[in-house]
Design a protein around this motif. Structure first.
Motif, PDB file in Angstrom:
ATOM      1  N   GLN A  96      23.282  26.028  32.985  1.00 14.15           N
ATOM      2  CA  GLN A  96      24.284  26.938  32.446  1.00 14.15           C
ATOM      3  C   GLN A  96      25.620  26.664  33.130  1.00 14.15           C
ATOM      4  O   GLN A  96      25.661  26.286  34.309  1.00 14.15           O
ATOM      5  N   SER A  97      26.718  26.883  32.391  1.00 11.88           N
ATOM      6  CA  SER A  97      28.042  26.661  32.956  1.00 11.88           C
ATOM      7  C   SER A  97      29.029  27.645  32.349  1.00 11.88           C
ATOM      8  O   SER A  97      28.973  27.911  31.138  1.00 11.88           O
ATOM      9  N   TRP A  98      29.908  28.173  33.182  1.00 11.24           N
ATOM     10  CA  TRP A  98      30.937  29.109  32.731  1.00 11.24           C
ATOM     11  C   TRP A  98      32.298  28.653  33.253  1.00 11.24           C
ATOM     12  O   TRP A  98      32.416  28.192  34.395  1.00 11.24           O
ATOM     13  N   GLY A  99      33.325  28.806  32.431  1.00 11.48           N
ATOM     14  CA  GLY A  99      34.699  28.631  32.875  1.00 11.48           C
ATOM     15  C   GLY A  99      35.373  29.988  32.954  1.00 11.48           C
ATOM     16  O   GLY A  99      35.401  30.725  31.959  1.00 11.48           O
ATOM     17  N   LEU A 100      35.903  30.331  34.108  1.00 10.28           N
ATOM     18  CA  LEU A 100      36.500  31.649  34.329  1.00 10.28           C
ATOM     19  C   LEU A 100      38.020  31.518  34.407  1.00 10.28           C
ATOM     20  O   LEU A 100      38.541  30.738  35.209  1.00 10.28           O
ATOM     21  N   THR A 101      38.728  32.292  33.598  1.00  6.31           N
ATOM     22  CA  THR A 101      40.182  32.357  33.697  1.00  6.31           C
ATOM     23  C   THR A 101      40.549  33.278  34.848  1.00  6.31           C
ATOM     24  O   THR A 101      40.129  34.436  34.889  1.00  6.31           O
ATOM     25  N   LEU A 102      41.319  32.757  35.800  1.00  7.25           N
ATOM     26  CA  LEU A 102      41.655  33.525  36.998  1.00  7.25           C
ATOM     27  C   LEU A 102      43.029  34.170  36.872  1.00  7.25           C
ATOM     28  O   LEU A 102      43.878  33.712  36.099  1.00  7.25           O
ATOM     29  N   PRO A 103      43.261  35.249  37.637  1.00  7.62           N
ATOM     30  CA  PRO A 103      44.607  35.825  37.681  1.00  7.62           C
ATOM     31  C   PRO A 103      45.617  34.770  38.119  1.00  7.62           C
ATOM     32  O   PRO A 103      45.345  33.967  39.021  1.00  7.62           O
ATOM     33  N   THR A 104      46.762  34.731  37.473  1.00  8.56           N
ATOM     34  CA  THR A 104      47.788  33.740  37.791  1.00  8.56           C
ATOM     35  C   THR A 104      49.165  34.394  37.786  1.00  8.56           C
ATOM     36  O   THR A 104      49.309  35.576  37.489  1.00  8.56           O
ATOM     37  N   THR A 105      50.172  33.597  38.104  1.00  5.97           N
ATOM     38  CA  THR A 105      51.564  34.023  38.047  1.00  5.97           C
ATOM     39  C   THR A 105      52.351  32.952  37.290  1.00  5.97           C
ATOM     40  O   THR A 105      51.865  31.830  37.118  1.00  5.97           O
ATOM     41  N   PRO A 106      53.569  33.252  36.862  1.00  6.45           N
ATOM     42  CA  PRO A 106      54.381  32.226  36.193  1.00  6.45           C
ATOM     43  C   PRO A 106      54.609  30.991  37.055  1.00  6.45           C
ATOM     44  O   PRO A 106      54.794  29.886  36.536  1.00  6.45           O
ATOM     45  N   ASP A 107      54.585  31.144  38.381  1.00  8.68           N
ATOM     46  CA  ASP A 107      54.794  30.008  39.281  1.00  8.68           C
ATOM     47  C   ASP A 107      53.568  29.108  39.385  1.00  8.68           C
ATOM     48  O   ASP A 107      53.673  27.977  39.875  1.00  8.68           O
ATOM     49  N   ASP A 108      52.415  29.588  38.953  1.00  4.81           N
ATOM     50  CA  ASP A 108      51.182  28.821  39.143  1.00  4.81           C
ATOM     51  C   ASP A 108      50.169  29.239  38.083  1.00  4.81           C
ATOM     52  O   ASP A 108      49.155  29.868  38.380  1.00  4.81           O
ATOM     53  N   GLY A 109      50.449  28.883  36.833  1.00  6.70           N
ATOM     54  CA  GLY A 109      49.582  29.300  35.737  1.00  6.70           C
ATOM     55  C   GLY A 109      48.403  28.376  35.529  1.00  6.70           C
ATOM     56  O   GLY A 109      48.299  27.295  36.105  1.00  6.70           O
ATOM     57  N   GLY A 110      47.485  28.817  34.669  1.00  6.03           N
ATOM     58  CA  GLY A 110      46.380  27.972  34.244  1.00  6.03           C
ATOM     59  C   GLY A 110      45.251  27.811  35.227  1.00  6.03           C
ATOM     60  O   GLY A 110      44.463  26.864  35.116  1.00  6.03           O
ATOM     61  N   ARG A 111      45.141  28.693  36.198  1.00  8.15           N
ATOM     62  CA  ARG A 111      44.054  28.576  37.174  1.00  8.15           C
ATOM     63  C   ARG A 111      42.723  28.991  36.545  1.00  8.15           C
ATOM     64  O   ARG A 111      42.620  30.027  35.887  1.00  8.15           O
ATOM     65  N   MET A 112      41.707  28.159  36.796  1.00 13.70           N
ATOM     66  CA  MET A 112      40.354  28.422  36.323  1.00 13.70           C
ATOM     67  C   MET A 112      39.389  28.298  37.495  1.00 13.70           C
ATOM     68  O   MET A 112      39.701  27.710  38.535  1.00 13.70           O
ATOM     69  N   ALA A 113      38.208  28.862  37.323  1.00 11.22           N
ATOM     70  CA  ALA A 113      37.088  28.614  38.234  1.00 11.22           C
ATOM     71  C   ALA A 113      35.900  28.204  37.379  1.00 11.22           C
ATOM     72  O   ALA A 113      35.872  28.435  36.159  1.00 11.22           O
ATOM     73  N   GLN A 114      34.923  27.587  37.994  1.00  9.20           N
ATOM     74  CA  GLN A 114      33.730  27.104  37.305  1.00  9.20           C
ATOM     75  C   GLN A 114      32.503  27.648  38.020  1.00  9.20           C
ATOM     76  O   GLN A 114      32.437  27.625  39.247  1.00  9.20           O
ATOM     77  N   VAL A 115      31.552  28.139  37.254  1.00  7.54           N
ATOM     78  CA  VAL A 115      30.270  28.583  37.808  1.00  7.54           C
ATOM     79  C   VAL A 115      29.166  27.882  37.045  1.00  7.54           C
ATOM     80  O   VAL A 115      29.186  27.841  35.805  1.00  7.54           O
ATOM     81  N   VAL A 116      28.218  27.308  37.774  1.00  6.76           N
ATOM     82  CA  VAL A 116      27.075  26.647  37.134  1.00  6.76           C
ATOM     83  C   VAL A 116      25.787  27.155  37.755  1.00  6.76           C
ATOM     84  O   VAL A 116      25.764  27.632  38.893  1.00  6.76           O
TER      85      VAL A 116
END
Length: 256
Positions: A96-116
């Motif tokens: 199983q695998s999940w992509g998590l959208t993380l809290p971000t700011t305009p200075d550092d957008g697009g942060r994700m985490a991965q859980v498997v």
């Protein structure tokens, strides 16, 4: 049984990317980790560069990828549309695998985490692969960790639950330190201290890459039988042999 895990920020396509990729392949073949958590894996949309897939094929490992941070970047002297990905490579199939959208700011957008989740031999493993914000904002980093830990809590325990990756902070920092009672620093548990994994512009070394075990979400307690730094990075300004971060590795033994 034993289980070895390695985490590494692969530094996108920066520096001498073809040579670094060759050294990464050779180094990982020698180290032979069972499970690998990678951050900043370069993936060009034209399919001409794919760090995670090349390394997985070189090792004969299964692969799970989460695409993040789409951006035009230089690769081999040409600007291409690309993604900076998170990837888990495993000797065993990834169930199983999940992509998590993380809290971000305009200075550092697009942060994700991965859980498997996967069955590592006799041991059920849940792994959170993280690359937390580089922005000097401990509150944001704390919120990102909270999002990952909440997801792990919602999944429930497995044989071993691990959070690993480039946290952009020392273990005793304000964000990571807030969770010190919830996890065990696997490298520190080996009793050898923490070597730097990254050097800043002033030449100061920092241990920013970590492997944490979450005991309250782990049904067994494998023993750490080895840990340390591998594929060492060099101080900033020097040609990097593999990445601007060193890899961190841990090996456990379980009697179950």
């Amino acid at each position: 049984m034993t289980l070895s895990l390695l985490t590494l920020n692969t530094w996108k396509a920066d520096g001498d990317y073809p040579e670094r990729l060759r050294r990464l392949r050779d180094g990982l073949r020698q180290l032979r980790p069972d499970v690998i958590a990678l951050q900043e894996c370069f993936l060009s949309e034209d399919g001409q560069a794919d760090t995670a897939r090349e390394l997985a094929q070189a090792l004969g490992h299964h692969l799970s990828v989460v695409r993040a941070r789409g951006k035009r970047r230089l690769c081999r002297g040409h600007e291409v549309m690309s993604h900076s990905c998170l990837a888990v490579l495993s000797r065993w199939p990834i169930e199983q695998s999940w992509g998590l959208t993380l809290p971000t700011t305009p200075d550092d957008g697009g942060r994700m985490a991965q859980v498997v989740r996967l069955q590592a031999g006799e041991l059920a493993l849940t792994l959170a692969n993280v690359h937390l914000t580089h922005v000097n904002d401990p509150t944001l980093r704390l919120r990102q960790l909270q999002a990952v830990l909440q997801h792990l809590h919602n999944l429930g325990p497995s044989g071993l639950t691990v959070l690993a990756g480039d946290c952009n902070e020392e273990a005793q920092g304000p964000a990571l330190g807030a969770f010190a009672d919830q996890w065990q620093d696997a490298v520190a548990a080996w009793g050898r201290g923490r070597e730097p994994t990254y050097w800043d512009a002033q030449g100061q070394g920092h241990a920013l890459d970590h492997v944490f075990v979450l005991p309250h979400l782990s049904q067994c307690a494998p023993r750490v039988i080895g840990a340390g730094v591998a594929l060492p990075a060099l101080p900033n300004g020097a040609p990097q042999p593999t990445s601007d971060h060193s890899a961190v590795w841990v090996r456990w033994a379980s009697d179950n």
